[in-house]
Design an enzyme around this catalytic site. Structure first.
Site, mmCIF file in Angstrom:
data_model
loop_
_atom_site.group_PDB
_atom_site.id
_atom_site.type_symbol
_atom_site.label_atom_id
_atom_site.label_comp_id
_atom_site.label_asym_id
_atom_site.label_seq_id
_atom_site.Cartn_x
_atom_site.Cartn_y
_atom_site.Cartn_z
ATOM 1 N N LYS A 67 4.117 56.668 -7.095
ATOM 2 C CA LYS A 67 4.848 57.793 -6.486
ATOM 3 C C LYS A 67 6.164 57.922 -7.235
ATOM 4 O O LYS A 67 6.886 56.931 -7.400
ATOM 5 C CB LYS A 67 5.113 57.542 -5.003
ATOM 6 C CG LYS A 67 5.933 58.670 -4.367
ATOM 7 C CD LYS A 67 5.936 58.623 -2.855
ATOM 8 C CE LYS A 67 7.023 57.754 -2.303
ATOM 9 N NZ LYS A 67 7.211 57.960 -0.850
ATOM 10 N N ASN A 160 20.191 57.367 20.376
ATOM 11 C CA ASN A 160 20.504 57.750 18.999
ATOM 12 C C ASN A 160 22.011 57.771 18.803
ATOM 13 O O ASN A 160 22.764 58.135 19.709
ATOM 14 C CB ASN A 160 19.897 59.116 18.649
ATOM 15 C CG ASN A 160 19.921 59.361 17.146
ATOM 16 O OD1 ASN A 160 19.550 58.474 16.371
ATOM 17 N ND2 ASN A 160 20.355 60.524 16.732
ATOM 18 N N SER A 200 19.335 55.350 9.473
ATOM 19 C CA SER A 200 19.862 55.051 8.135
ATOM 20 C C SER A 200 21.113 54.179 8.252
ATOM 21 O O SER A 200 21.997 54.253 7.414
ATOM 22 C CB SER A 200 20.166 56.371 7.415
ATOM 23 O OG SER A 200 20.905 57.225 8.272
ATOM 24 N N GLY A 221 13.719 51.593 9.362
ATOM 25 C CA GLY A 221 14.743 52.333 8.619
ATOM 26 C C GLY A 221 15.311 51.590 7.424
ATOM 27 O O GLY A 221 15.777 52.201 6.473
HETATM 28 P P1 NAD Z 1 17.525 61.367 8.969
HETATM 29 O O1 NAD Z 1 18.756 61.624 8.164
HETATM 30 O O2 NAD Z 1 16.680 62.507 9.379
HETATM 31 O O3 NAD Z 1 17.934 60.555 10.302
HETATM 32 C C1 NAD Z 1 18.843 59.472 10.253
HETATM 33 C C2 NAD Z 1 18.879 58.773 11.593
HETATM 34 O O4 NAD Z 1 19.810 57.673 11.512
HETATM 35 C C3 NAD Z 1 19.365 59.658 12.729
HETATM 36 O O5 NAD Z 1 18.710 59.274 13.927
HETATM 37 C C4 NAD Z 1 20.857 59.309 12.798
HETATM 38 O O6 NAD Z 1 21.440 59.600 14.052
HETATM 39 C C5 NAD Z 1 20.786 57.819 12.540
HETATM 40 N N1 NAD Z 1 22.058 57.259 12.082
HETATM 41 C C6 NAD Z 1 22.891 57.751 11.128
HETATM 42 N N2 NAD Z 1 23.972 56.956 11.009
HETATM 43 C C7 NAD Z 1 23.816 55.939 11.907
HETATM 44 C C8 NAD Z 1 24.600 54.794 12.257
HETATM 45 N N3 NAD Z 1 25.754 54.533 11.648
HETATM 46 N N4 NAD Z 1 24.132 53.962 13.217
HETATM 47 C C9 NAD Z 1 22.945 54.216 13.827
HETATM 48 N N5 NAD Z 1 22.164 55.274 13.539
HETATM 49 C C10 NAD Z 1 22.610 56.132 12.589
HETATM 50 O O7 NAD Z 1 16.706 60.299 8.125
HETATM 51 P P2 NAD Z 1 15.149 59.970 8.183
HETATM 52 O O8 NAD Z 1 14.446 60.760 7.154
HETATM 53 O O9 NAD Z 1 14.691 60.021 9.591
HETATM 54 O O10 NAD Z 1 15.154 58.445 7.659
HETATM 55 C C11 NAD Z 1 15.644 57.401 8.479
HETATM 56 C C12 NAD Z 1 15.635 56.115 7.682
HETATM 57 O O11 NAD Z 1 14.293 55.733 7.363
HETATM 58 C C13 NAD Z 1 16.377 56.164 6.348
HETATM 59 O O12 NAD Z 1 17.147 54.977 6.223
HETATM 60 C C14 NAD Z 1 15.252 56.179 5.316
HETATM 61 O O13 NAD Z 1 15.659 55.623 4.082
HETATM 62 C C15 NAD Z 1 14.237 55.309 6.020
HETATM 63 N N6 NAD Z 1 12.846 55.441 5.551
HETATM 64 C C16 NAD Z 1 12.102 54.307 5.514
HETATM 65 C C17 NAD Z 1 10.761 54.380 5.090
HETATM 66 C C18 NAD Z 1 9.922 53.132 5.075
HETATM 67 O O14 NAD Z 1 8.832 53.160 4.523
HETATM 68 N N7 NAD Z 1 10.344 52.066 5.702
HETATM 69 C C19 NAD Z 1 10.215 55.609 4.703
HETATM 70 C C20 NAD Z 1 10.997 56.760 4.797
HETATM 71 C C21 NAD Z 1 12.326 56.675 5.227
#
Ligand code: NAD
Length: 322
Positions: A67, A160, A200, A221
Site C-alpha cells: 500500500k 470523546n 490521535s 489509534g
Molecule cells: P480523526 O481526526 O477523524 O479523529 C481523531 C480523534 O482523536 C477524535 O475523536 C478526536 O476528538 C480525538 N483526539 C484528538 N486529540 C485528542 C487528545 N489530545 N486526546 C484524546 N483524543 C483526542 O482521525 P481518525 O481518522 O479517526 O484516526 C484516529 C487515529 O487512528 C489516528 O491516530 C490514526 O493514525 C489512527 N489509525 C490507526 C489505524 C490502525 O491500523 N491502527 C488505521 C487508521 C488510522
C-alpha cells in the site's frame, strides 16, 4: 492487470468480507505463512505530506504487494479531498507481474475496523452487553459499526476529547437500534464490557484503575512513535495481544509499557495465535484482555485482494493490458 477505482469500493466490499480477509491473514502471520516488510514513512518536504509504503507477502493466500500513500494535511481545505490518500498495488507472486491497482482509502477504514472486530470475536466475554467508545472521529464510526456485530450489545456509551463530535458515534448506535449515552472516562472504564479506543492522542485518556475486571479493550489509534491512548500500567494489568509484535512494541500502545519496563516483549502475543488455537486467549471471566492494533500492510493487501475478486466476479474491474 485489473483496476478497481476508489469510487467502486463502497459498493463492493462488505464488512463480512473484510472481517474474513483480516482474520485469515492474522492467522497466516502467526503461522509464519505471511510476513510484513519493513515500513517506509517519509516526510517528503512538500505540502507537509507524510508518504510511505507498507508491503508484505502472504504465502498462504498468495497475495504479494504494497500500500502506497500517506497523509496530506491540506487536502481538505485546499482541494476538497480527504487528507489520507492511499492505493494498493498487487503482484502475481509466481511472476512478479502487477495484477491489480486498488483504491485504498475506504479499505483502510474497513480493514482497521475488521481488526478490532476480530479481536472482540476471539477475546471479549461472550456475555458482553455494554460497548464503550473512546474517540468519535472518522475511524470511530467504522470501528463501532463492526464491533456491534460481534456480541449482543444492549447499549453504547462513549467519551470523546472533543464532545461536539459524539453525535458521529451516537448515530451509528441509533442505526443499530441501540441507545447511546455520553459518559466520563471513569464510566466507560467501569461499565463497558468492550472498549475501543481510536484517537490521535499523544497522552493517555483511559487509566489502569478506570477499567473493570473482565473488560476487553482494543487500542486502535496508536500507530506511531509517541502516540498513546491508555496508561502504560493498564498493559501490565492486562493480557496483551497484537497484530504484529515488532510494531506493537515500537509504534503501538505497548511501546510505552515495554519502554518503562512494565511488560516485556515476550508478554505481547499475536492475535493470530488465538485464531489458530495455539494460544488459549481469554482464560477467565475476570481477565482484562487488550488488543494493540497497530495496522499492518498485510491487512491492506488481504482486503484489496478480496475486493479484486468481488470486482472481477461482478464485471466491475477495469482490465488493462500492462
Ligand atoms: P480523526 O481526526 O477523524 O479523529 C481523531 C480523534 O482523536 C477524535 O475523536 C478526536 O476528538 C480525538 N483526539 C484528538 N486529540 C485528542 C487528545 N489530545 N486526546 C484524546 N483524543 C483526542 O482521525 P481518525 O481518522 O479517526 O484516526 C484516529 C487515529 O487512528 C489516528 O491516530 C490514526 O493514525 C489512527 N489509525 C490507526 C489505524 C490502525 O491500523 N491502527 C488505521 C487508521 C488510522
Amino acid at each position: 492487470m485489473f483496476i478497481v477505482p476508489e469510487r467502486e469500493i463502497g459498493g463492493l466490499m462488505t464488512r463480512a468480507a473484510a472481517f474474513d480477509a483480516v482474520e485469515k491473514v492474522f492467522a497466516a502471520m502467526a503461522a509464519q505463512d505471511a510476513y510484513n516488510f519493513p515500513v517506509v514513512r517519509e516526510a517528503i518536504g512538500h505540502e507537509d505530506a507524510l508518504y510511505g509504503f507498507k508491503g508484505g507477502f502472504d504465502r498462504a493466500g498468495k497475495v504479494l504487494g504494497l500500500k502506497a500513500g500517506g497523509y496530506w494535511p491540506h487536502n481538505l481545505e485546499r482541494r476538497g479531498l480527504i487528507n489520507h490518500q492511499s492505493t494498493v498495488f498487487l503482484f502475481d507472486p509466481d511472476t512478479g507481474k502487477p495484477s491489480a491497482m486498488v483504491g485504498g482509502n475506504l479499505l483502510t477504514a474497513l480493514r482497521t475496523a475488521a481488526a478490532s472486530s476480530v479481536s472482540i470475536k476471539h477475546l471479549a466475554r461472550k456475555d458482553a452487553r455494554v460497548m464503550g467508545m473512546i474517540g468519535a472521529g472518522h475511524q470511530a464510526t467504522f470501528q463501532l459499526r463492526a464491533a456491534l456485530e460481534q456480541r449482543a450489545f444492549d447499549k453504547v456509551i462513549g467519551w470523546n476529547y472533543h464532545p461536539e463530535m459524539l453525535p458521529n458515534i451516537a448515530k451509528v448506535a441509533e442505526e443499530a437500534g441501540l441507545p447511546f449515552e455520553a459518559a466520563t472516562l471513569e464510566q466507560v472504564g467501569q461499565e463497558a464490557d468492550v472498549i475501543i479506543s481510536i484517537t490521535s492522542a499523544f497522552a493517555p485518556s483511559l487509566m489502569a484503575d478506570h477499567v473493570s475486571p473482565g473488560t476487553h479493550i482494543a487500542c486502535m489509534g496508536t500507530d506511531t512513535k509517541g502516540k498513546q491512548e491508555v496508561e502504560a500500567a493498564l498493559l501490565a494489568r492486562a493480557t496483551v495481544f497484537t497484530d504484529e509484535v515488532a510494531q506493537s512494541i515500537s509504534i503501538g500502545e505497548a511501546q510505552h509499557a515495554v519502554g518503562q519496563g512494565l511488560i516485556a516483549e515476550a508478554d505481547v502475543q499475536q492475535l493470530g495465535a488465538v485464531i489458530n488455537g495455539t494460544h488459549p486467549g481469554r482464560k477467565s471471566a475476570d481477565e482484562i484482555t487488550l488488543f494493540d492494533g497497530t495496522g499492518v500492510g498485510l491487512q491492506d493487501l488481504a482486503v484489496a485482494s478480496a475486493v479484486v475478486d468481488l470486482a472481477v466476479a461482478q464485471g466491475i474491474a477495469i482490465e488493462v493490458d500492462f
